[in-house]
Scaffold this active site. Structure first.
Site, PDB file in Angstrom:
ATOM      1  CB  THR A   1      -0.920   0.041   1.238  1.00  0.00           C
ATOM      2  OG1 THR A   1      -1.685   1.243   1.210  1.00  0.00           O
ATOM      3  CG2 THR A   1      -0.130   0.013   2.534  1.00  0.00           C
TER       4      THR A   1
ATOM      5  CG  ASP B   1      -9.651  -3.020  -2.912  1.00  0.00           C
ATOM      6  OD1 ASP B   1      -9.006  -1.955  -2.982  1.00  0.00           O
ATOM      7  OD2 ASP B   1     -10.637  -3.254  -3.641  1.00  0.00           O
TER       8      ASP B   1
HETATM    9  P1  IMP Z   1      -9.464   1.373   0.431  1.00  0.00           P
HETATM   10  O1  IMP Z   1      -9.480   0.169  -0.447  1.00  0.00           O
HETATM   11  O2  IMP Z   1      -9.193   1.067   1.883  1.00  0.00           O
HETATM   12  O3  IMP Z   1      -8.545   2.447  -0.083  1.00  0.00           O
HETATM   13  O4  IMP Z   1     -10.927   1.974   0.409  1.00  0.00           O
HETATM   14  C1  IMP Z   1     -11.573   2.367  -0.799  1.00  0.00           C
HETATM   15  C2  IMP Z   1     -12.632   3.419  -0.517  1.00  0.00           C
HETATM   16  O5  IMP Z   1     -13.665   2.843   0.335  1.00  0.00           O
HETATM   17  C3  IMP Z   1     -12.126   4.634   0.253  1.00  0.00           C
HETATM   18  O6  IMP Z   1     -11.604   5.607  -0.629  1.00  0.00           O
HETATM   19  C4  IMP Z   1     -13.410   5.116   0.929  1.00  0.00           C
HETATM   20  O7  IMP Z   1     -14.204   5.852   0.040  1.00  0.00           O
HETATM   21  C5  IMP Z   1     -14.140   3.813   1.250  1.00  0.00           C
HETATM   22  N1  IMP Z   1     -13.796   3.353   2.610  1.00  0.00           N
HETATM   23  C6  IMP Z   1     -13.021   2.283   2.940  1.00  0.00           C
HETATM   24  N2  IMP Z   1     -12.898   2.168   4.268  1.00  0.00           N
HETATM   25  C7  IMP Z   1     -13.614   3.183   4.805  1.00  0.00           C
HETATM   26  C8  IMP Z   1     -13.860   3.593   6.150  1.00  0.00           C
HETATM   27  O8  IMP Z   1     -13.397   3.012   7.141  1.00  0.00           O
HETATM   28  N3  IMP Z   1     -14.655   4.691   6.291  1.00  0.00           N
HETATM   29  C9  IMP Z   1     -15.171   5.359   5.241  1.00  0.00           C
HETATM   30  N4  IMP Z   1     -14.953   5.034   3.979  1.00  0.00           N
HETATM   31  C10 IMP Z   1     -14.186   3.940   3.748  1.00  0.00           C
END
Ligand code: IMP
Length: 198
Positions: free
Chosen positions: A13, A74
């Site tokens: 990441t 993810d």
């Molecule tokens: P990632 O894969 O962890 O980068 O998450 C992808 C997208 O999901 C983020 O850009 C947020 O829009 C949403 N997301 C993931 N985890 C959270 C959380 O804990 N709170 C709010 N939005 C989240």
């Protein structure tokens, strides 16, 4: 080829907050190495249709490059009345990587809809030295609020009310969110697995 020893685990990441969170949680005998530590700055592709596909793609990209055990994550928000949207497209649901606009779009799509059920999900994908691939899932159930409230957290936090609470993640403290979030639950499973292997 890389010469990092087996007690090191690479986190695929570019998000430093995620790296420091995981580093604090794993046992002292395992060291989390970040892409920044290896001076790797390339964007990691995530073109899959599911969280699992994206997590695998990210972990494989980094494993192929460095040939040491690594894992990726993810996450996304899944809303029942929107057939699971925004799901894998959570980061840029409106076409923009802008939390405020994406939250607004969700609230507009749910206007007049009483079924507000939703959940956040995280998938971790771990690739070990022998290329054994294992997934770990974390889910937090909840509902979508009628309006955006609270400044805490990020992403959809101001519109997500976790089950058993009346306030959004945007209003709840970081410690409450940390105790019950999807990421915390997936992390717990990954750490248990790694601990069991020592
Ligand atoms: P990632 O894969 O962890 O980068 O998450 C992808 C997208 O999901 C983020 O850009 C947020 O829009 C949403 N997301 C993931 N985890 C959270 C959380 O804990 N709170 C709010 N939005 C989240």
């Amino acid at each position: 080829m890389n010469h990092l020893s087996a007690d090191k685990l690479l986190f695929a990441t570019h998000n430093p907050a995620k790296v420091s969170e995981l580093s604090r949680l794993v046992s002292p005998s395992k060291k989390i190495v970040s892409l920044a530590d290896l001076n790797y700055k390339d964007e990691i592709p995530e073109t899959g249709d599911t969280l699992e596909e994206n997590a695998l793609q990210k972990a494989q990209t980094i494993f192929k490059r460095f040939k040491i055990p690594c894992f990726s994550d993810d996450s996304g928000l899944f809303i029942e009345a929107l057939n699971g949207e925004p799901g894998v497209h959570s980061a840029h649901y409106s076409g923009k990587r802008d939390y405020r606009i994406n939250n607004q779009l969700v609230l507009e799509k749910l206007a007049g809809i009483t079924n507000r059920k939703a959940y956040f999900k995280t998938i971790f994908c771990l690739i070990e030295a022998d290329e054994k691939t294992t997934y770990f899932e974390g889910i937090v159930n909840g509902s979508i609020a009628e309006e955006s409230t609270g400044e805490n957290g990020f992403g959809y936090d101001p519109i997500f009310i976790p089950e058993g609470h009346t306030k959004t993640f945007g209003e709840l403290s970081a410690s409450v969110k940390k105790a019950l979030s999807h990421r915390a639950r997936a992390t717990e499973k990954l750490i248990q697995y790694l601990g069991a292997k020592e």
